[in-house]
Structures are given as structure tokens and as C-alpha cells.
Design a protein around this motif. Sequence first.
Motif, mmCIF file in Angstrom:
data_model
loop_
_atom_site.group_PDB
_atom_site.id
_atom_site.type_symbol
_atom_site.label_atom_id
_atom_site.label_comp_id
_atom_site.label_asym_id
_atom_site.label_seq_id
_atom_site.Cartn_x
_atom_site.Cartn_y
_atom_site.Cartn_z
ATOM 1 N N MET A 361 0.814 -1.221 0.000
ATOM 2 C CA MET A 361 0.000 0.000 0.000
ATOM 3 C C MET A 361 0.845 1.266 0.000
ATOM 4 S SD MET A 361 -2.869 -0.656 2.891
ATOM 5 C CE MET A 361 -3.678 0.918 2.616
ATOM 6 N N ARG A 362 2.165 1.110 0.033
ATOM 7 C CA ARG A 362 3.045 2.266 0.233
ATOM 8 C C ARG A 362 2.716 3.428 -0.694
ATOM 9 N NH1 ARG A 362 7.304 2.178 3.975
ATOM 10 N NH2 ARG A 362 7.299 4.416 3.754
ATOM 11 N N ASP A 363 2.617 3.109 -1.990
ATOM 12 C CA ASP A 363 2.384 4.184 -2.964
ATOM 13 C C ASP A 363 1.025 4.831 -2.755
ATOM 14 O OD1 ASP A 363 4.810 3.693 -3.950
ATOM 15 O OD2 ASP A 363 4.129 2.508 -5.688
ATOM 16 N N SER A 367 0.496 8.717 -1.742
ATOM 17 C CA SER A 367 -0.216 9.681 -2.579
ATOM 18 C C SER A 367 -1.475 10.204 -1.883
ATOM 19 C CB SER A 367 -0.553 9.062 -3.939
ATOM 20 O OG SER A 367 -1.429 7.979 -3.737
ATOM 21 N N SER A 368 -2.110 9.382 -1.031
ATOM 22 C CA SER A 368 -3.317 9.865 -0.342
ATOM 23 C C SER A 368 -2.948 10.877 0.734
ATOM 24 C CB SER A 368 -4.052 8.718 0.338
ATOM 25 O OG SER A 368 -4.119 7.607 -0.468
ATOM 26 N N ILE A 369 -1.774 10.719 1.302
ATOM 27 C CA ILE A 369 -1.423 11.544 2.446
ATOM 28 C C ILE A 369 -0.726 12.820 2.033
ATOM 29 C CG2 ILE A 369 0.312 11.528 4.308
ATOM 30 C CD1 ILE A 369 -0.997 8.607 4.661
ATOM 31 N N GLY A 370 -0.065 12.763 0.888
ATOM 32 C CA GLY A 370 0.597 13.959 0.404
ATOM 33 C C GLY A 370 1.986 14.099 0.997
ATOM 34 N N GLY A 372 3.303 16.255 3.086
ATOM 35 C CA GLY A 372 3.507 16.787 4.450
ATOM 36 C C GLY A 372 3.972 15.770 5.464
ATOM 37 N N ALA A 373 3.325 14.611 5.445
ATOM 38 C CA ALA A 373 3.629 13.625 6.480
ATOM 39 C C ALA A 373 4.449 12.479 5.915
ATOM 40 C CB ALA A 373 2.330 13.089 7.074
ATOM 41 N N GLU A 374 5.258 11.898 6.797
ATOM 42 C CA GLU A 374 6.110 10.788 6.378
ATOM 43 C C GLU A 374 5.590 9.526 7.066
ATOM 44 O OE1 GLU A 374 10.660 9.281 7.187
ATOM 45 O OE2 GLU A 374 9.773 10.947 8.300
ATOM 46 N N ILE A 375 5.654 8.402 6.349
ATOM 47 C CA ILE A 375 5.170 7.156 6.946
ATOM 48 C C ILE A 375 6.336 6.248 7.282
ATOM 49 C CG2 ILE A 375 3.845 5.051 6.525
ATOM 50 C CD1 ILE A 375 1.902 6.644 4.960
ATOM 51 N N ARG A 376 6.384 5.770 8.499
ATOM 52 C CA ARG A 376 7.413 4.791 8.891
ATOM 53 C C ARG A 376 6.713 3.508 9.307
ATOM 54 N NH1 ARG A 376 11.465 7.890 12.099
ATOM 55 N NH2 ARG A 376 12.403 9.178 10.470
ATOM 56 N N THR A 377 7.239 2.402 8.856
ATOM 57 C CA THR A 377 6.652 1.134 9.292
ATOM 58 C C THR A 377 7.668 0.384 10.142
ATOM 59 O OG1 THR A 377 7.367 0.191 7.220
ATOM 60 C CG2 THR A 377 5.081 0.841 7.357
ATOM 61 N N GLU A 378 7.191 -0.218 11.213
ATOM 62 C CA GLU A 378 8.060 -0.976 12.119
ATOM 63 C C GLU A 378 7.345 -2.266 12.480
ATOM 64 O OE1 GLU A 378 7.796 2.054 14.905
ATOM 65 O OE2 GLU A 378 9.399 3.268 14.034
ATOM 66 N N PHE A 379 7.693 -3.337 11.819
ATOM 67 C CA PHE A 379 7.071 -4.625 12.145
ATOM 68 C C PHE A 379 8.095 -5.552 12.774
ATOM 69 C CE2 PHE A 379 4.263 -3.111 8.723
ATOM 70 C CZ PHE A 379 3.061 -3.242 9.372
ATOM 71 N N PRO A 380 7.718 -6.233 13.836
ATOM 72 C CA PRO A 380 8.654 -7.189 14.418
ATOM 73 C C PRO A 380 8.842 -8.366 13.477
ATOM 74 C CG PRO A 380 6.525 -7.325 15.520
ATOM 75 C CD PRO A 380 6.445 -6.180 14.549
ATOM 76 N N ASN A 399 -7.865 4.979 6.067
ATOM 77 C CA ASN A 399 -8.647 5.907 6.891
ATOM 78 C C ASN A 399 -7.849 6.406 8.088
ATOM 79 O OD1 ASN A 399 -11.451 6.551 6.219
ATOM 80 N ND2 ASN A 399 -11.604 4.329 5.949
ATOM 81 N N LEU A 400 -7.177 5.478 8.754
ATOM 82 C CA LEU A 400 -6.421 5.853 9.943
ATOM 83 C C LEU A 400 -5.265 6.787 9.574
ATOM 84 C CD1 LEU A 400 -6.319 2.499 11.976
ATOM 85 C CD2 LEU A 400 -7.883 4.442 12.215
ATOM 86 N N CYS A 401 -4.612 6.497 8.437
ATOM 87 C CA CYS A 401 -3.489 7.340 8.017
ATOM 88 C C CYS A 401 -3.962 8.740 7.626
ATOM 89 C CB CYS A 401 -2.726 6.701 6.864
ATOM 90 S SG CYS A 401 -1.784 5.266 7.387
ATOM 91 N N VAL A 402 -5.115 8.809 6.983
ATOM 92 C CA VAL A 402 -5.651 10.120 6.606
ATOM 93 C C VAL A 402 -6.006 10.922 7.859
ATOM 94 C CG1 VAL A 402 -7.567 11.303 5.497
ATOM 95 C CG2 VAL A 402 -6.451 9.406 4.330
#
Length: 645
Positions: A361-363, A367-370, A372-380, A399-402
Amino acid sequence: MSYAHDRAYTAEESARYRILVEAITDYAVYMLDPAGIITSWNAGAQRFKGYKPEEIIGEHFSRFYTEEDRARDLPARALGISAREGKFEAEGWRVRKDGTRFWAHVVIDPIRDARGELVGFAKVTRDLTERKETQEALKRTEQQFRLLVQGVTDYAIYLLSPEGIVTNWNAGAQRIKGYAPDEIIGEHFSRFYTEADRLAGMPQKALETAIREGRFENEGWRVRKDGTRFWSHVIIDPIRDDYGELVGFAKITRDITERKNSQETLERAREALFQSQKMDAVGQLTGGVAHDFNNLLMAILGSLELLKKRMPADPGLLRLLDNAMLGARRGATLTQRMLAFARRQELDVQPLELPGLVAGMRDLLASSIGPGAEIRTEFPPGLGAVVGDENQVELALLNLCVNARDAMPEGGTIRIGAREELLGAGNSQGLRPGHYVCLSVSDTGEGMDPDTLARATEPFFTTKGVGKGTGLGLSMVHGMAEQMGGRLMLKSVSGKGTTAEIWLPAVEGDAMAGSPEIKNAATAAVAGKMRVLAVDDDRLVLFNTTAMLEDLGHEVVEAGCGEEALGHLEKSGFDLLITDQAMPRMTGVQLLEIVRDRWPGLPAILATGYAEIPGGVQVATPKLSKPFTEQELAQALTSVRRRPA
Ligand SMILES: Nc1ncnc2c1ncn2[C@@H]1O[C@H](COP(=O)(O)OP(=O)(O)OP(=O)(O)O)[C@@H](O)[C@H]1O
Ligand SMILES: [Mg+2]
């Protein structure tokens, strides 16, 4: 008193003394000769000891002593001391004529003649039994009372001086407040109050109220020696002496923190129950409305689609039509969200690997978030798979990211992570015991105040203003999580940020084998014309389905209910059955069961906007979510054809 004869008494004087002494009844006054023989006896002696003069005169005085005292030679020693030192005085038990004892105060004075020769002893005895008893009783009660107060550990009981200085301290006070007696006696009681209460003059006000009203009672925070607080119930009573003068205060304090805590827990549980009941009620309503709208929109969309195909190529008309279709599709998305909240979404549940899902879903997210914000993922590493509907989980994450982005207008980092959790029976989350994976989205944005947090998952609750937010985002996530057997949990602090967690049931054991459904079917045109039986209780929807099928080149027979469909099947043969699920009297699933029994070879499609396919019923039939487009319908037809009958 000295009975030494400094001078000779006149006979008259002697007679007067005798009368005086003999009349005294509160004291036993009598004389002994030097050997201890009784030589005189007054009224008091008779009253205390019970002997008449004629019974006792001439007897030795030791008979008034107890057996033990006589054995210790006390009578002779008393006379010896008196003769030697000029006086013997003592208190002790004496024996009456009837054998009973009394507590006596005794004075023995020696009597000497003019030459200093010992002629006898004067003995004065008082009965102190009563006084001794009262004194002892008083001492006993005082002692018991002290022991009682001292020993009480559930209540802090102590005294204050009129100025509020602690003057004593019991075990309960030590236990509750943490001070030993020597640390606190002499200190002012205001130190038990919080700083704010002290500054507000509460300690002094409490004493004043106690003086004015005869009692002060309240509940509030108090401070222990170690600085921790406890919720206390306090009573202060003024203490006055016999003249009404204030001599101090009695203070009783109880630690009721626990009671307060359990009350609050109960309150919270009640609130949670109320909240979930409310959500259920709203869900019912929303679900009902959304279901009907879904059907209407399906009719509109379907008709518009067909209209577009048959319409003359006029760009002006086409734009209007496209606009209408866009609006209808937006409406359909909304009803999908509402259905999700009401847990009536058609779910395609299968094992999902969350890290892979999020990576895919990264792309879309970026693109939905624009920018301004950066997304970091941290999975064990080695995170277990969950059971869920891929599309729904993706939609929920989006929805949660927006929301997270909206909460950080200045930009920031959105963290997506996950962890495994094992819940036991009776867990506070109210989930079924078992393994869960908790997918979280955190932001460092504006957060929510408690009121907003409490209402955030309510459908149509939004703080984003008209036209900006529908207030259905979290509602959808909430309903979807619950429908998958999980839960949405929100944690938020105003000004600090928000963490939204989606708890999803983890895959137990090896259940990674799912069956490919319609979504994997190849898009292909239908080869060959079919005779289709279409069943729906909603005439608009039925009309629409029929129109689509006919547009795809098939022949359609319509039925408004399950019974009618069975009637058609009995009369003639069909290549395919397509039926709605939610119908009165006979549902789609019930119809399919009968059909499978009597016409086992007939391919079928179950069209439904309702996820409410009863638990336990394994529907092998391919499903089609309403509202569907003509293309989706075509795909479903293809997949059914490719299936072995
Ligand atoms: N991450 C967050 N930080 C702060 N507040 C939030 C956050 N997520 C949700 N909220 C609050 O909860 C409300 C409801 O959220 P929800 O996603 O249901 O609707 P919305 O975002 O307002 O509208 P929509 O999602 O339909 O565009 C929001 O309006 C906002 O006040
Ligand atoms: Mg939202």
C-alpha cells in the motif's frame, strides 16, 4: 495526731472526747493495748467491721487481717513500726466479721504516758473499698479505651490541641499516614492536606466548622508521609471540658481510596456498556438505511451505465452522465462505509500477512497523504498472520493514516506497527480469549480531548467541518474490526497525539489455505448466451440486474421471491441462477440449499450487500457484492462457468 499525754485531761474533757470518738461513723477509731488487744470500739468500727463492742473488746486486733498478712506477721510488724517510728500508715485488705474483705486505709499511732512509757495504740481505719473500686473501674475503662483506640488500624484516630497540633497518634494513623508517633506528635495537622488545600486555608476552616457546628465531616485528598495521596473520609469533633471550654479536637480519618477506585471502575464499565449499546442501536439504524440506499444506488448506477452505452455520442450529454455516475459512485462508497460500521459488509476473510499488505500500500498511502507527512513502518520479525478481509483492512489503514495526517497540519511522522498479543478469558478488552495481532497507526498530532475520543467512532461524528469529513472513517474501521472478530482501540492525549489500534484475530495453526474467489477471476467477456433466473425482492434492483444481464447478451427470467424462483425452476431449465440474499420468508442461502438438492448441476451466484450469511453455513456459491457494475457481473459469470459443476 499525737496521743502523748503532755498533760492530764480533766474527767469532763475525757468524757467529751469519748462521746466524740464513739459517735464517729465514717472512721473506725479504737484503741489497742501494747500487746494489740482491743480496748475500745466506736460506732464507725462497728459499722465497718461488723462487731459489737462486747464481741470484740479483749480480742487481738490481728483478726482483722487476712490469713496471708497474718502469716507474714504483719499485725505485729505494724505495731513495731508505729512504736519505733511514731506512726504506721498503710492501705490494705482487711476482713469483716462475716469474712468479707474491704480495702482499708489504716493509721496506727502509739500512745505514751507522761513518762514516755508505751501504754497502747490508737488505730484509725477508713473503708476505701468504694473509692478503690471506682478508681479501678475508671482506670480499667481508660486503659481499655486507650488499647482500643491504639489498636484500631482501619481508622486514624488522634487528638488535636485547640490550635491543631497533633497530641496523640494511633496504629491506624501510623498505618494510613506513614508517620510514627514520635515523628508527628507536636506537629500541626495541616501537613496532611495537599498544598492547594493548605493554601486555600482548608485545615483552619475544618476546625472552625467543627467548633461552629459541633462536627466537621468531608471527603478529600490527603497526603501520606511519602508524598503519595489517598482519598479520605474525615470527621472532626470538638472536645470540651465540664465548663464548656474547648480543650481540643478528636479526628477520625479513613482511607477510602479503594472504595473510590472500585466505584470509578464500576462507573467506567457502565459507561462502556452504555457506549456499546448505543453503537449497536446506531449500527442497526445505519445498517438499515445503508442497505436500502445501496439498492437504490445500484439501480441508479446500473441504469446510468446502460444509458451511457445506448446514448448518442454527444459530449455535452456524456459529461452530465459521467457527473451523475460519479455522484452515484461516491454515494455507493458512503453506503459501503455505513454498512461496514453496521457490520453488514460482505467480507472475504482470509489469512493476511500485515507487513506485506502494508508494503503493497506504500504508494497508495503516500499519494493519499501527500508530501507533508512521512510514513514509517516498524514490524517485528516473524509477525503472525491475521484473519481478515484484505480490502477492508487496507481501507481501514488508509482511513487511519488520513486521520493521522489531518491531525498533523504542520506535518510529522505517521508510524505503522504491529505486535502480537495473547488475551486470556475475561480480558479488559472484552475480546474472545486467544492470539491477536494489534496493528497500530500513531501520530504526534493534536490528539483528542476525552469528549471527542468518546464520540470519535460514532457515525457522522466529525470535527472537520461541513464538506471536509463525513465522520464515517472511524465508524467504518470500528465496524469492520468487530465484524472480523477484533476491535478498534483509540488512545489519545490532547496535544500529544493519537494511536489507533486494530486488533485482529491471529491465524491459529496452519490455516493459510484459502479458496480463490471471484476477485481472482479473469476479466473476460461471456462466451455464449445463457438462460438466467434472476431473483430479488427489490423490483428496482431486479430490473437493473436484468438489464445488465440482457446487455451482456443473456436471456433473463425474473422472480420476486424464493418460492416464485422454485416455481420457474420446476417449469423449465436454466443455465444459471443469480439470487439476492436478504429476502423475506426464504433467504438466498435457503433457496440455494433447495436448489443444490433438487438441481445439483445448476451454477449459481449469491448477490448480497448483507454480510449476514448465517454462521456455520458454508456457502460454496460465488458471491457478488452489491452494488455491482456490469463488469463485475460479467466476471462473476465467467468464474461460475469455469467452475466444475
Ligand atoms: N488521529 C487523530 N487525531 C486527532 N483526532 C482524530 C484522529 N482520528 C480521528 N480524530 C477525531 O475523530 C473524528 C472522527 O474521525 P473519523 O475518521 O470517523 O471522521 P473524519 O475523519 O472527521 O471524517 P472522514 O474520515 O469521513 O473523512 C475526527 O473528526 C477527529 O475529530
Ligand atoms: Mg477520517
